[in-house]
Design a protein around this motif. Structure first.
Motif, mmCIF file in Angstrom:
data_model
loop_
_atom_site.group_PDB
_atom_site.id
_atom_site.type_symbol
_atom_site.label_atom_id
_atom_site.label_comp_id
_atom_site.label_asym_id
_atom_site.label_seq_id
_atom_site.Cartn_x
_atom_site.Cartn_y
_atom_site.Cartn_z
ATOM 1 N N UNK A 292 13.102 11.172 1.333
ATOM 2 C CA UNK A 292 13.190 9.715 1.186
ATOM 3 C C UNK A 292 12.610 9.021 2.404
ATOM 4 N N UNK A 293 12.896 9.572 3.589
ATOM 5 C CA UNK A 293 12.357 8.983 4.818
ATOM 6 C C UNK A 293 10.843 9.172 4.899
ATOM 7 N N UNK A 294 10.353 10.343 4.498
ATOM 8 C CA UNK A 294 8.908 10.559 4.426
ATOM 9 C C UNK A 294 8.265 9.476 3.562
ATOM 10 N N UNK A 295 8.850 9.245 2.399
ATOM 11 C CA UNK A 295 8.280 8.293 1.445
ATOM 12 C C UNK A 295 8.308 6.871 2.001
ATOM 13 N N UNK A 296 9.378 6.556 2.728
ATOM 14 C CA UNK A 296 9.479 5.217 3.330
ATOM 15 C C UNK A 296 8.330 4.975 4.319
ATOM 16 N N UNK A 297 8.056 5.957 5.164
ATOM 17 C CA UNK A 297 6.980 5.800 6.142
ATOM 18 C C UNK A 297 5.613 5.752 5.475
ATOM 19 N N UNK A 298 5.419 6.554 4.419
ATOM 20 C CA UNK A 298 4.143 6.533 3.705
ATOM 21 C C UNK A 298 3.918 5.176 3.046
ATOM 22 N N UNK A 299 4.974 4.588 2.489
ATOM 23 C CA UNK A 299 4.846 3.253 1.887
ATOM 24 C C UNK A 299 4.485 2.207 2.932
ATOM 25 N N UNK A 300 5.144 2.285 4.086
ATOM 26 C CA UNK A 300 4.846 1.325 5.156
ATOM 27 C C UNK A 300 3.409 1.489 5.647
ATOM 28 N N UNK A 301 2.965 2.733 5.747
ATOM 29 C CA UNK A 301 1.590 2.994 6.165
ATOM 30 C C UNK A 301 0.599 2.337 5.207
ATOM 31 N N UNK A 302 0.865 2.469 3.904
ATOM 32 C CA UNK A 302 -0.032 1.849 2.905
ATOM 33 C C UNK A 302 -0.023 0.331 3.019
ATOM 34 N N UNK A 303 1.146 -0.235 3.259
ATOM 35 C CA UNK A 303 1.232 -1.700 3.339
ATOM 36 C C UNK A 303 0.555 -2.245 4.592
ATOM 37 N N UNK A 304 0.516 -1.449 5.670
ATOM 38 C CA UNK A 304 -0.116 -1.893 6.909
ATOM 39 C C UNK A 304 -1.605 -1.581 6.965
ATOM 40 N N UNK A 305 -2.066 -0.683 6.102
ATOM 41 C CA UNK A 305 -3.465 -0.243 6.168
ATOM 42 C C UNK A 305 -4.412 -1.428 6.042
ATOM 43 N N UNK A 306 -5.410 -1.451 6.937
ATOM 44 C CA UNK A 306 -6.382 -2.539 6.955
ATOM 45 C C UNK A 306 -7.757 -2.122 6.431
ATOM 46 N N UNK A 307 -7.892 -0.840 6.055
ATOM 47 C CA UNK A 307 -9.181 -0.413 5.509
ATOM 48 C C UNK A 307 -8.942 0.619 4.403
ATOM 49 N N UNK A 308 -10.023 0.933 3.699
ATOM 50 C CA UNK A 308 -9.935 1.799 2.527
ATOM 51 C C UNK A 308 -9.527 3.216 2.911
ATOM 52 N N UNK A 309 -10.046 3.728 4.020
ATOM 53 C CA UNK A 309 -9.785 5.113 4.402
ATOM 54 C C UNK A 309 -8.308 5.339 4.715
ATOM 55 N N UNK A 310 -7.708 4.425 5.473
ATOM 56 C CA UNK A 310 -6.291 4.575 5.805
ATOM 57 C C UNK A 310 -5.422 4.424 4.549
ATOM 58 N N UNK A 311 -5.827 3.543 3.664
ATOM 59 C CA UNK A 311 -5.107 3.390 2.396
ATOM 60 C C UNK A 311 -5.172 4.679 1.590
ATOM 61 N N UNK A 312 -6.350 5.301 1.560
ATOM 62 C CA UNK A 312 -6.513 6.559 0.834
ATOM 63 C C UNK A 312 -5.587 7.634 1.398
ATOM 64 N N UNK A 313 -5.518 7.697 2.731
ATOM 65 C CA UNK A 313 -4.649 8.694 3.360
ATOM 66 C C UNK A 313 -3.188 8.407 3.031
#
Length: 295
Positions: free
Chosen positions: A255-276
């Motif tokens: 659950x914590x892994x998923x929380x950080x991955x969601x936050x990463x997607x919401x903060x991503x400013x470019x396509x590559x980071x969003x893809x990751x």
């Protein structure tokens, strides 16, 4: 301690001069420990022993233990139901007064349903107690086999979970190397956004400008999320090496892994980071599917 799955199966067969029996135990995933027991009528004492023994062998899972017994022809004897036979003979005598017929033969009388029946021979107390002891010994061996079955499956789950953690670690490293996550890229993006803010809001007070700049910086910086992902990865590996009843703690980490991955997607400013970030979410979900099978 080793990692155990909540899925397993075991079977034990036994018998004595009178009975043969088969113990079976199977377990599947469950939120806690639930024990179901199916034993023949008259074996309620064995059911109590099953319910006492299973929690000592398994911490989680839905566990079903069943016992089948087969007496066959052993321990049985034939006997005549005198009450039924007397009724048949009486009716035969009455009918002979009305119908001229030969008297019934013995084999014909015995062939009538209910005249000949089987009865269990009375067992000695020592024989019964000896059988109970053998049944309990087979139950103990059955649960040992079930534990071993769950342990073997748990070994495979551990290997799969470690592979998913390796994938998550690799994606986290990619995110760190991504230009969008580097300090210089963040500073450049912040300069552009502050410049746009100044053009849009001429005469903005300096303290308000500082607040807006700090907010932009915090929303763009994903290094904290990446650090937590690495920490969760290390914690999950430690649990897998520790073994035992770790399923609930691993599920929480997912659950914590998923929380950080969601936050990463919401903060991503470019396509590559969003893809990751999306790849991370998929990898975490695959890990969670395996974790939910762990005891």
């Amino acid at each position: 301690m080793s990692v155990s799955s909540m899925t397993g199966f075991a079977r034990r067969e036994g018998g004595d001069e009178t009975l043969t029996w088969t113990w079976e135990a199977k377990s599947v995933n469950g939120r806690g420990l639930e024990v179901r027991c199916r034993v023949p009528a008259g074996s309620e004492a064995l059911e109590a022993k099953v319910r006492a023994a299973v929690p000592k062998a398994c911490a989680r899972g839905n566990v079903t233990v069943s016992l089948n017994m087969d007496r066959g022809d052993r321990g049985l004897r034939l006997q005549v139901n005198r009450h039924v036979l007397d009724q048949v003979i009486h009716l035969t005598r009455e009918l002979r007064e009305e119908i001229d017929a030969a008297p019934p033969r013995l084999d014909g009388l015995l062939a009538i349903r209910g005249v000949l029946e089987t009865a269990e021979e009375t067992e000695e107390e020592a024989i019964r107690k000896a059988r109970e002891a053998r049944l309990e010994a087979d139950l103990t061996a059955l649960l040992e086999d079930l534990v071993e079955s769950r342990r073997l499956e748990g070994g495979r789950l551990k290997e799969t979970a470690m592979a998913h953690l390796d994938h998550i670690a690799g994606l986290t490293a990619q995110a760190r190397d991504c230009a969008a996550a580097q300090p210089e890229a963040l500073r450049e993006r912040l300069r552009r956004q502050v410049s746009d803010l100044l053009e849009a809001q001429a005469g903005l007070p300096e303290d308000r400008l500082a607040q807006e700049a700090a907010l932009i910086a915090s929303k763009a910086d994903v290094r904290e999320e990446l650090d937590r992902l690495s920490a969760h990865d290390a914690a999950a590996r430690e649990l897998l090496e520790e073994g035992g009843a770790i399923g609930r703690r691993l599920d929480f980490l997912c659950q914590e892994f998923n929380r950080e991955a969601n936050t990463l997607c919401s903060k991503a400013q470019d396509v590559e980071l969003t893809r990751i970030g999306l790849a991370l979410k998929n990898a975490v979900e695959q890990l969670r599917e395996q974790v939910q099978n762990i005891e």
